[in-house]
Motif scaffolding. Structure first.
Motif, mmCIF file in Angstrom:
data_model
loop_
_atom_site.group_PDB
_atom_site.id
_atom_site.type_symbol
_atom_site.label_atom_id
_atom_site.label_comp_id
_atom_site.label_asym_id
_atom_site.label_seq_id
_atom_site.Cartn_x
_atom_site.Cartn_y
_atom_site.Cartn_z
ATOM 1 N N THR A 289 -12.770 78.161 96.533
ATOM 2 C CA THR A 289 -11.860 78.240 95.390
ATOM 3 C C THR A 289 -10.507 78.722 95.894
ATOM 4 N N ASP A 290 -9.446 78.030 95.503
ATOM 5 C CA ASP A 290 -8.087 78.449 95.834
ATOM 6 C C ASP A 290 -7.655 79.461 94.774
ATOM 7 N N GLN A 291 -7.397 80.694 95.187
ATOM 8 C CA GLN A 291 -7.053 81.753 94.240
ATOM 9 C C GLN A 291 -5.745 81.481 93.501
ATOM 10 N N ALA A 292 -4.907 80.627 94.047
ATOM 11 C CA ALA A 292 -3.625 80.324 93.411
ATOM 12 C C ALA A 292 -3.734 79.256 92.331
ATOM 13 N N LYS A 293 -4.901 78.637 92.198
ATOM 14 C CA LYS A 293 -5.069 77.552 91.232
ATOM 15 C C LYS A 293 -5.626 78.076 89.905
ATOM 16 N N ASN A 294 -5.551 77.224 88.895
ATOM 17 C CA ASN A 294 -6.080 77.579 87.581
ATOM 18 C C ASN A 294 -7.519 77.123 87.389
ATOM 19 N N SER A 295 -8.111 76.545 88.419
ATOM 20 C CA SER A 295 -9.489 76.060 88.343
ATOM 21 C C SER A 295 -10.266 76.550 89.563
ATOM 22 N N VAL A 296 -11.594 76.427 89.514
ATOM 23 C CA VAL A 296 -12.437 77.007 90.557
ATOM 24 C C VAL A 296 -13.358 75.952 91.172
ATOM 25 N N GLU A 297 -13.812 76.251 92.381
ATOM 26 C CA GLU A 297 -14.857 75.507 93.072
ATOM 27 C C GLU A 297 -14.540 74.015 93.182
ATOM 28 N N ASP A 298 -13.292 73.732 93.598
ATOM 29 C CA ASP A 298 -12.852 72.340 93.690
ATOM 30 C C ASP A 298 -11.986 72.083 94.922
ATOM 31 N N VAL A 299 -12.191 72.922 95.972
ATOM 32 C CA VAL A 299 -11.402 72.814 97.203
ATOM 33 C C VAL A 299 -12.349 72.840 98.398
ATOM 34 N N VAL A 300 -11.989 72.108 99.457
ATOM 35 C CA VAL A 300 -12.743 72.126 100.715
ATOM 36 C C VAL A 300 -11.803 72.554 101.832
ATOM 37 N N LEU A 301 -12.253 73.510 102.653
ATOM 38 C CA LEU A 301 -11.468 74.015 103.774
ATOM 39 C C LEU A 301 -12.091 73.573 105.089
ATOM 40 N N SER A 302 -11.287 73.609 106.159
ATOM 41 C CA SER A 302 -11.814 73.500 107.519
ATOM 42 C C SER A 302 -11.426 74.767 108.269
ATOM 43 N N LEU A 303 -12.349 75.284 109.064
ATOM 44 C CA LEU A 303 -12.140 76.516 109.834
ATOM 45 C C LEU A 303 -12.514 76.250 111.284
ATOM 46 N N ASP A 304 -11.553 76.451 112.195
ATOM 47 C CA ASP A 304 -11.814 76.298 113.623
ATOM 48 C C ASP A 304 -12.464 77.585 114.131
ATOM 49 N N LEU A 305 -13.701 77.502 114.609
ATOM 50 C CA LEU A 305 -14.450 78.691 115.002
ATOM 51 C C LEU A 305 -13.950 79.325 116.289
ATOM 52 N N GLU A 306 -13.183 78.588 117.078
ATOM 53 C CA GLU A 306 -12.645 79.149 118.314
ATOM 54 C C GLU A 306 -11.310 79.844 118.090
ATOM 55 N N THR A 307 -10.436 79.248 117.302
ATOM 56 C CA THR A 307 -9.111 79.827 117.091
ATOM 57 C C THR A 307 -9.040 80.686 115.836
ATOM 58 N N GLY A 308 -9.956 80.471 114.899
ATOM 59 C CA GLY A 308 -9.917 81.189 113.632
ATOM 60 C C GLY A 308 -8.951 80.587 112.634
ATOM 61 N N GLU A 309 -8.271 79.502 112.994
ATOM 62 C CA GLU A 309 -7.320 78.867 112.084
ATOM 63 C C GLU A 309 -8.065 78.095 111.000
ATOM 64 N N TYR A 310 -7.549 78.156 109.780
ATOM 65 C CA TYR A 310 -8.174 77.435 108.682
ATOM 66 C C TYR A 310 -7.088 76.782 107.831
ATOM 67 N N LYS A 311 -7.483 75.749 107.111
ATOM 68 C CA LYS A 311 -6.535 75.035 106.251
ATOM 69 C C LYS A 311 -7.301 74.339 105.134
ATOM 70 N N LYS A 312 -6.549 73.991 104.105
ATOM 71 C CA LYS A 312 -7.134 73.238 103.000
ATOM 72 C C LYS A 312 -7.294 71.787 103.443
ATOM 73 N N LEU A 313 -8.514 71.319 103.400
ATOM 74 C CA LEU A 313 -8.807 69.958 103.818
ATOM 75 C C LEU A 313 -8.720 68.995 102.638
ATOM 76 N N LEU A 314 -9.290 69.403 101.519
ATOM 77 C CA LEU A 314 -9.302 68.571 100.311
ATOM 78 C C LEU A 314 -9.032 69.438 99.097
ATOM 79 N N ASP A 315 -8.217 68.935 98.202
ATOM 80 C CA ASP A 315 -8.025 69.546 96.891
ATOM 81 C C ASP A 315 -8.298 68.450 95.868
#
Length: 545
Positions: A289-315
């Motif tokens: 869930t993106d805390q900045a949005k008005n809706s919940v449970e509708d986002v997919v993230l990707s997280l790189d386990l080596e670098t720790g970097e993450y980003k929104k993959l799908l909204d």
């Protein structure tokens, strides 16, 4: 001259005798069996490590805390030269497993360690431990299997490279369950001559026991109590001999086989919910869930386990915004939540596609091009829900006469080499529960056989469902189903070897079935409202060889 010849013959005879004796000695040495040494019952002290926990913000899931624990453990290791006969034992040194027993000793060559845990009233628990230390002169293990609060008799068999073995046993009283959870699941049903699959059941998200996951053997005896923070562990995935799981609603941790926390991932601005999956590139795909949005449970993230970097993959505002406009927040006396899709499971399908389960719409969705150009490939669900939307033509055609899924969970992608190209299976826990409140003006068809009951009952049933999907033909077909105890929400299904593992969450019943859907064993369990998921694994390559 004859005298010289005689001396020469005698000398050659002695040489022959000497060579023969050497050969015999060598044969005897080769034939001599490796030594076996049984030391009987020994007294082996078990150490503990303690830290000041008076700070109200103390957490084991802090890398600074883990380093302090490691320094104390290193201090114990340096006190003496530990051997297999006199090893270092430490109970739960990293604070992540109540009854995890750390074992350390020095060795001269590679070897293997098997052990048996015996407790009065429980079946013996035998495993070959996995050595977590890559240095061939040292051995480190986390021994799994001690029963909480019980006197455990542990028998070691240490087999060295030359085939020799050393055996001894000792007794250790394990700490009680930290959460107070029952250490036995009482088996209420078992088929005659039923043999359960090899492995250990593990729970995820037991309501009323936030921050704990439990590991049980086939007899229903607790063999580990895994400690996280204050969140349910939605799923566990394995990555390079470590385990990844959620520990809070915005944090994941990576834990090695000794129980040490080696990395922590904080997803600022997002909340985790329900599921994670690991791709081939060491990236974790996360429902959020993106805390900045008005809706919940509708986002997919990707997280790189080596670098720790993450980003929104799908909204899904971007992918399905026109459908969202047809929905509205659901309000009660306490809050208002715009939960218009409620994705509850994710599974990867190939290199750039995913299968999502949407509980709110009772739909299964395949999304392709997830890393660069995401698009909805198809939907499987109720035609009325999607009638008049731009996604109506994405629905696969039902092949056969059957009722579709309602409120489904743990939808899993399953390839089969015997199927033609473009065909595969999807299996799931079909809750058989109709819940569609985000469109209060919806008056279209519902799944007629689905229950409206929220609470567990004996009249309604959920099902194990298995679909055959044919993407080329644009169809799906129900190829297997069988009834299981009813659960309106949560729950899981897992095809595991020649068994099917079912958690009927709201009914609070774990079941193992054969591939035909015949019940092999059933275990009611303790929870306030439910356990979100229960799966099974051998844990080989992590805790065991």
């Amino acid at each position: 001259m004859e005298e010289n010849e005689l001396k020469c013959e005698k000398f050659m005879a002695w040489i022959f005798v000497l060579i023969f004796a050497i050969i015999l000695a060598g044969c005897s040495a080769e034939a001599e069996p490796a030594a076996n040494e049984n030391l009987g019952k020994l007294t082996v002290p078990v150490e503990t490590i303690s830290l000041d926990k008076s700070d109200e913000n103390f957490s084991y899931y802090d890398l600074t805390v883990q380093e302090e624990l490691q320094q104390q453990l290193n201090g114990l290791k340096e006190k003496k030269n530990y051997t297999f006969k006199e090893p270092l034992l430490v109970m739960n040194p990293y604070g992540t497993n109540t009854t995890g027993l750390y074992l350390y000793f020095e060795e001269e060559s590679s070897s293997s360690l098997s052990y048996t845990v015996s407790v009065d009233g429980s079946s013996d628990f035998t495993k070959t431990a996995k050595d977590a230390n890559k240095d061939e002169t040292q051995a480190e293990y986390q021994l799994i299997g001690l029963v909480p609060g019980e006197e455990n008799n542990v028998s070691f068999t240490y087999k060295q490279e030359d085939g020799s073995t050393m055996i001894y046993e000792f007794t250790v009283t394990a700490p009680k369950s930290q959460s107070g959870y029952p250490i036995e699941m009482v088996q209420t049903e078992k088929a005659e001559d039923a043999e359960l699959s090899d492995g250990l059941f593990y729970t995820l998200g037991t309501d009323g026991y936030a921050g704990y996951s439990y590991v049980f053997d086939n007899e229903g005896t607790m063999r580990a109590e895994l400690i996280t923070e204050d969140y349910r562990t939605d799923r566990m995935v394995f990555y390079e001999e470590t385990l990844i799981t959620a520990i809070t609603d915005s944090m994941l941790a990576r834990i090695d086989s000794l129980g040490k926390i080696v990395d922590i991932y904080q997803l600022e601005g997002f909340n985790l919910h329900h599921d994670i999956a690991l791709n081939e590139n060491g990236q974790l795909i996360v429902l959020a869930t993106d805390q900045a949005k008005n809706s919940v449970e509708d986002v997919v993230l990707s997280l790189d386990l080596e670098t720790g970097e993450y980003k929104k993959l799908l909204d899904f505002d971007d992918l399905m915004g026109s459908y969202k406009e047809m929905t509205a927040p659901v309000s009660d006396e306490k809050s208002s939540t715009w939960d218009w899709l409620h994705y509850n499971s994710i599974d990867l399908a190939g290199q750039d596609s995913m299968i999502l389960s949407s509980r709110e719409t009772s739909a299964i969705m395949k999304i392709s091009g997830i890393y660069d150009n995401p698009a909805i490939d198809y939907l499987i669900g109720n035609e009325g829900v999607w009638a008049g939307t731009e996604f109506e033509d994405k629905l696969l055609t039902k092949s056969g006469d059957f009722e579709g899924q309602s409120g489904q969970h743990s939808v899993t992608y399953l390839e089969d080499d015997s199927l033609p190209e473009g065909q595969y299976y999807l299996y799931m826990f079909n809750n058989n529960y109709w819940w569609y409140l985000s469109r209060p003006d919806y008056d279209g068809p519902t799944n007629a056989k689905a229950s409206l009951a929220r609470e567990a009952n004996e009249e309604d049933h959920s099902q194990f469902y298995k679909y055959l999907v044919d993407e080329k033909a644009g169809t799906y077909q129900l190829v297997q189903q069988f009834d299981v105890p009813y659960s309106s929400i949560v729950s899981s299904a897992q095809i595991y070897g020649d068994s099917i593992i079912i958690d009927s969450g709201v009914s609070k019943i774990l079941g193992e079935y054969d591939t035909e859907g015949n019940l092999l064993a059933q275990f009611p369990y303790e929870a306030d409202r439910f356990t979100y998921r229960i799966f099974k694994d051998t844990f080989e390559g992590y805790w065991f060889e």
